[in-house]
Design a protein around this motif. Structure first.
Motif, PDB file in Angstrom:
ATOM      1  N   ASN A 204       0.806  -1.225   0.000  1.00 44.42           N
ATOM      2  CA  ASN A 204       0.000   0.000   0.000  1.00 44.42           C
ATOM      3  C   ASN A 204       0.839   1.275   0.000  1.00 44.42           C
ATOM      4  N   VAL A 205       2.031   1.211  -0.583  1.00 46.16           N
ATOM      5  CA  VAL A 205       2.865   2.400  -0.765  1.00 46.16           C
ATOM      6  C   VAL A 205       2.526   3.026  -2.113  1.00 46.16           C
ATOM      7  N   THR A 206       2.268   4.311  -2.108  1.00 43.15           N
ATOM      8  CA  THR A 206       1.988   5.041  -3.342  1.00 43.15           C
ATOM      9  C   THR A 206       3.289   5.613  -3.894  1.00 43.15           C
ATOM     10  N   ILE A 207       3.580   5.300  -5.151  1.00 38.56           N
ATOM     11  CA  ILE A 207       4.779   5.847  -5.792  1.00 38.56           C
ATOM     12  C   ILE A 207       4.354   6.990  -6.703  1.00 38.56           C
ATOM     13  N   LYS A 208       4.982   8.137  -6.505  1.00 44.22           N
ATOM     14  CA  LYS A 208       4.682   9.314  -7.332  1.00 44.22           C
ATOM     15  C   LYS A 208       5.887   9.559  -8.234  1.00 44.22           C
ATOM     16  N   TYR A 209       5.692   9.345  -9.534  1.00 45.90           N
ATOM     17  CA  TYR A 209       6.792   9.470 -10.493  1.00 45.90           C
ATOM     18  C   TYR A 209       6.907  10.909 -11.013  1.00 45.90           C
ATOM     19  N   GLY A 210       8.081  11.233 -11.528  1.00 46.04           N
ATOM     20  CA  GLY A 210       8.315  12.590 -12.027  1.00 46.04           C
ATOM     21  C   GLY A 210       8.201  13.617 -10.922  1.00 46.04           C
ATOM     22  N   ALA A 211       8.536  13.199  -9.714  1.00 48.07           N
ATOM     23  CA  ALA A 211       8.339  14.062  -8.539  1.00 48.07           C
ATOM     24  C   ALA A 211       9.684  14.428  -7.927  1.00 48.07           C
ATOM     25  N   ARG A 212      10.310  15.434  -8.499  1.00 48.40           N
ATOM     26  CA  ARG A 212      11.587  15.918  -7.971  1.00 48.40           C
ATOM     27  C   ARG A 212      11.323  17.017  -6.937  1.00 48.40           C
ATOM     28  N   VAL A 213      11.929  16.885  -5.762  1.00 47.65           N
ATOM     29  CA  VAL A 213      11.707  17.850  -4.689  1.00 47.65           C
ATOM     30  C   VAL A 213      12.503  19.121  -4.960  1.00 47.65           C
ATOM     31  N   ALA A 214      11.812  20.251  -4.964  1.00 45.07           N
ATOM     32  CA  ALA A 214      12.470  21.548  -5.172  1.00 45.07           C
ATOM     33  C   ALA A 214      12.826  22.207  -3.848  1.00 45.07           C
ATOM     34  N   GLU A 215      11.914  22.111  -2.868  1.00 49.51           N
ATOM     35  CA  GLU A 215      12.184  22.673  -1.554  1.00 49.51           C
ATOM     36  C   GLU A 215      11.203  22.098  -0.545  1.00 49.51           C
ATOM     37  N   THR A 216      11.535  22.268   0.708  1.00 51.46           N
ATOM     38  CA  THR A 216      10.633  21.864   1.789  1.00 51.46           C
ATOM     39  C   THR A 216      10.505  23.013   2.780  1.00 51.46           C
ATOM     40  N   ARG A 217       9.326  23.119   3.379  1.00 50.14           N
ATOM     41  CA  ARG A 217       9.085  24.174   4.363  1.00 50.14           C
ATOM     42  C   ARG A 217       8.333  23.577   5.545  1.00 50.14           C
ATOM     43  N   THR A 218       8.749  23.936   6.727  1.00 47.21           N
ATOM     44  CA  THR A 218       8.063  23.476   7.935  1.00 47.21           C
ATOM     45  C   THR A 218       7.056  24.525   8.371  1.00 47.21           C
ATOM     46  N   THR A 219       5.839  24.093   8.647  1.00 44.86           N
ATOM     47  CA  THR A 219       4.784  25.022   9.055  1.00 44.86           C
ATOM     48  C   THR A 219       4.790  25.190  10.573  1.00 44.86           C
ATOM     49  N   PRO A 220       4.171  26.262  11.073  1.00 41.30           N
ATOM     50  CA  PRO A 220       4.087  26.451  12.533  1.00 41.30           C
ATOM     51  C   PRO A 220       3.396  25.287  13.245  1.00 41.30           C
ATOM     52  N   GLU A 221       2.556  24.561  12.519  1.00 40.38           N
ATOM     53  CA  GLU A 221       1.849  23.421  13.113  1.00 40.38           C
ATOM     54  C   GLU A 221       2.700  22.160  13.157  1.00 40.38           C
ATOM     55  N   THR A 230       7.493  20.700 -10.241  1.00 40.26           N
ATOM     56  CA  THR A 230       6.318  21.034 -11.065  1.00 40.26           C
ATOM     57  C   THR A 230       5.478  22.142 -10.435  1.00 40.26           C
ATOM     58  N   GLY A 231       5.791  22.482  -9.183  1.00 40.29           N
ATOM     59  CA  GLY A 231       4.998  23.473  -8.464  1.00 40.29           C
ATOM     60  C   GLY A 231       3.995  22.851  -7.513  1.00 40.29           C
ATOM     61  N   GLU A 232       3.741  21.563  -7.682  1.00 36.42           N
ATOM     62  CA  GLU A 232       2.813  20.872  -6.788  1.00 36.42           C
ATOM     63  C   GLU A 232       3.400  20.806  -5.384  1.00 36.42           C
ATOM     64  N   ALA A 233       2.552  20.932  -4.380  1.00 33.85           N
ATOM     65  CA  ALA A 233       2.999  20.873  -2.987  1.00 33.85           C
ATOM     66  C   ALA A 233       2.232  19.790  -2.246  1.00 33.85           C
TER      67      ALA A 233
END
Length: 373
Positions: A204-221, A230-233
């Motif tokens: 039950n692992v979902t593989i997302k292809y063509g998904a290169r990480v551009a950046e990560t941000r930690t939220t206050p929560e 691609t711009g997707e978050a």
């Protein structure tokens, strides 16, 4: 006259070479190991150790002093510290010792086995700057895994696939597990990629292809926003990056290193001797030739130990031999796997039996008692 072999790095490659030399009981030889960690870390099992309750610390952390104390005290020395500058012409290395002092160590033969570190901070796939730091990162990661309901694994190389597999095996029915793959196939497009992807799907692992990480941000929560090229978050409770290894070679002058931007490995010849240097050798992840891997590291360590012995005896080195077969094995959870020997695909059960069942932890004792060499 006593000869000194200086080994930089106390992990798998460095400890292997040390055992191979010390077992000869040569009274005219002294082996000095410089290690930033007081313990050997069996990081191959880190992918399972992040699952709470699966692996005890004492199974994957072993004191280096225990491994060396079986040899005469005068034949070895363990320095807890980090090499900061190596002068291969003067045959000396400066070491920042853990007690805050600096020491210059002269040698007759030098072995560089300082390994590599994870490009991402605070992940347990490689040893951190100290034993205490490594244990803390491992425990903290396990606690975060336990509490997370949504987990994203960044990078679909062998580490990423194994991490996702372990998470899927334990939590595939209760948590959402997503594996990000920058390309259109996992495992760098290896011939077993489809088989591994099939095993992940069963967990039950979902593989997302063509998904290169551009950046990560930690939220206050406390959540992490993973932004793709691609711009997707994606918003997740826990982001576990597995991409990138950086060779620990900063102590070496640039002329001995490859020109790869951000990935400067040691250049060696067919003997695993450092190019344009004398009496200096390298093995393991600092070389990553033909690639980084446990079986390759083990073979290289044996080759280097042999050539150091030949050099000490005033003899010519032997050409380093590769493992007899190109073996690739990737565990996928605790009862599955995908792998091959050369181009021959292995059944899932065979990979489980050879690797996934224990992740090689039965080999740890060999690094303690010296039988590995």
């Amino acid at each position: 006259m006593t000869k000194t072999v200086l080994i930089l790095g106390g992990s798998l490659a460095g400890l292997h070479v040390a055992h191979a030399l010390l077992r000869k009981r040569n009274k005219d030889l002294k082996v000095i190991i410089v290690s930033k960690n007081t313990h050997l870390y069996w990081n191959l099992a880190s992918v399972r150790a992040i699952i709470p309750g699966q692996i005890k610390d004492e199974a994957i952390f072993k004191p280096l002093s225990d491994a060396l104390s079986r040899y005469p005290k005068e034949s070895w020395e363990l320095i807890i510290g980090t090499a900061t500058a190596a002068n291969l012409e003067e045959k000396a290395v400066e070491v920042a010792v853990s007690d805050g002092t600096t020491r210059k160590v002269a040698y007759d033969q030098l072995v560089m086995a300082t390994g590599a570190r994870s490009a991402a901070p605070n992940v347990p796939w490689k040893a951190a700057d100290s034993y205490e730091d490594t244990v803390k990162i491992l425990h903290d990661t396990a606690a975060r895994v336990k509490n997370a309901q949504h987990i994203v694994v960044g990078g679909a190389g062998s580490t990423g696939v194994e991490v996702a597999g372990e998470l899927g095996h334990e939590y595939g029915k209760t948590k959402e597990i997503i594996l990000l793959c920058a390309a259109d196939k996992i495992l760098g497009g290896d011939s077993v990629a489809a088989a591994a992807a099939h095993e992940l799907k069963k967990l039950n692992v979902t593989i997302k292809y063509g998904a290169r990480v551009a950046e990560t941000r930690t939220t206050p929560e406390g959540k992490t926003h993973v932004v793709l090229s691609t711009g997707e978050a994606l918003s997740t409770d826990l982001y576990l990056p597995t991409t990138g290894l950086l060779p620990n070679t900063e102590y070496l002058p640039g002329r001995y290193l490859s020109a790869d931007a951000g990935y400067r490995r040691v250049l060696v010849d067919e003997f695993l001797r450092v190019q344009d240097a004398r009496d200096a050798w390298a093995c393991g992840d600092v070389v990553s030739k033909p690639r980084a891997g446990f079986l390759i590291t083990q073979k290289q360590a044996a080759n280097v130990a042999r050539n150091v012995e030949l050099a000490l005896a005033g003899r010519e080195p032997a050409v380093a031999k590769d493992p007899p077969a190109d073996i690739f094995a990737c565990s996928v959870g605790r009862d599955r796997g995908a792998g091959r020997i050369n181009s021959i695909r292995l059944p899932s059960f065979a990979v489980w039996l050879a690797k996934g069942r224990t992740l090689g932890m039965q080999r740890v004792q060999g690094y303690v008692d010296g039988s590995v060499a």
